[in-house]
Write a protein that holds these residues in place. Structure first.
Motif, mmCIF file in Angstrom:
data_model
loop_
_atom_site.group_PDB
_atom_site.id
_atom_site.type_symbol
_atom_site.label_atom_id
_atom_site.label_comp_id
_atom_site.label_asym_id
_atom_site.label_seq_id
_atom_site.Cartn_x
_atom_site.Cartn_y
_atom_site.Cartn_z
ATOM 1 N N ASP A 170 0.832 -1.211 0.000
ATOM 2 C CA ASP A 170 0.000 0.000 0.000
ATOM 3 C C ASP A 170 0.866 1.260 0.000
ATOM 4 O O ASP A 170 0.568 2.240 -0.695
ATOM 5 N N LEU A 171 1.913 1.229 0.803
ATOM 6 C CA LEU A 171 2.795 2.396 0.929
ATOM 7 C C LEU A 171 3.528 2.674 -0.374
ATOM 8 O O LEU A 171 3.601 3.823 -0.836
ATOM 9 N N VAL A 172 4.061 1.633 -1.001
ATOM 10 C CA VAL A 172 4.751 1.816 -2.279
ATOM 11 C C VAL A 172 3.776 2.321 -3.345
ATOM 12 O O VAL A 172 4.107 3.207 -4.154
ATOM 13 N N ALA A 173 2.556 1.774 -3.341
ATOM 14 C CA ALA A 173 1.545 2.232 -4.295
ATOM 15 C C ALA A 173 1.182 3.700 -4.049
ATOM 16 O O ALA A 173 0.999 4.474 -5.004
ATOM 17 N N ALA A 174 1.083 4.086 -2.767
ATOM 18 C CA ALA A 174 0.760 5.480 -2.445
ATOM 19 C C ALA A 174 1.867 6.424 -2.915
ATOM 20 O O ALA A 174 1.588 7.510 -3.437
ATOM 21 N N LEU A 175 3.105 6.008 -2.753
ATOM 22 C CA LEU A 175 4.224 6.818 -3.247
ATOM 23 C C LEU A 175 4.170 6.926 -4.763
ATOM 24 O O LEU A 175 4.440 7.983 -5.338
#
Length: 205
Positions: free
Chosen positions: A27-32
């Protein structure tokens, strides 16, 4: 075209599809990726294990490079590869499930392999100095029920210190205590924190 934001994602959970830390780092990588026009992602999965430090590595890491033998180069080869990944990254995303109140052994092995004198830190007259400065780190800490910052959380103080030792001092922790036991509010809170952190990071950039 602007240079890509280079992200290094480290996954340390022994679990795969059911891993809370893997879900949240994804999720974090996708948000970045959503917040920046251009990203380049390198993934290092520690689930298959890393070798522990041995005598050959301990000997070679303290030697000057000009004295390396072929055996020394072989002993340091994986460490060189891991350090190159870390040096190239602008942002480090670590999934660190809490096993028995601390980090998984594979993540500790990774730290042992990237903490190299003259490469990621050096000793000065004022003490050790980290050489990987200017990087951002996000650490997802999932656990069965130990909140980040609690008296028995030995993961986050260690990771904060270990990352600072190699020069990475801008570190944000995202906790998800109890999410693997069906506590949806823990996942919701973790995802909300991710959204807030990435929004703030984008604004700062």
């Amino acid at each position: 075209m602007t240079s890509p934001l280079k992200i290094l994602e480290i996954s340390a959970s022994a679990r795969q599809d059911s891993s809370i830390s893997r879900q949240l780092t994804s999720d974090l990588v996708a948000a970045l990726g959503d917040r920046y026009d251009n990203t380049a992602i390198t993934r290092r999965d520690l689930a298959d294990g890393l070798p522990f430090v041995n005598a050959a590595f301990a000997r070679a890491k303290d030697m000057p490079p000009e004295q390396y033998t072929l055996a020394d180069q072989e002993a340091l080869a994986l460490s060189d590869e891991l350090i190159a990944e870390l040096e190239a990254a602008d942002v480090l995303v670590i999934g660190a499930p809490m096993y028995n109140f601390t980090i998984p052994a594979t993540l500790k092995a990774w730290i042992d392999l990237i903490a190299r004198p003259r490469m990621t830190f050096r000793y000065t007259e004022n003490g050790p100095e980290g050489l990987l400065q200017g990087k951002k780190a996000y650490v997802v800490v999932s656990s069965g029920g130990v909140p980040v910052g609690s008296p028995v959380d030995f993961s986050t103080p260690y990771l904060r210190h270990a990352l600072a030792f190699v020069g990475i001092t801008d570190v944000e922790f995202i906790g998800a205590a109890g999410a693997d036991r069906g506590k949806q509010d823990a996942m919701d809170e973790a995802r909300a924190r991710i959204a807030d952190l990435v929004h703030l990071e984008s604004d700062a950039a």
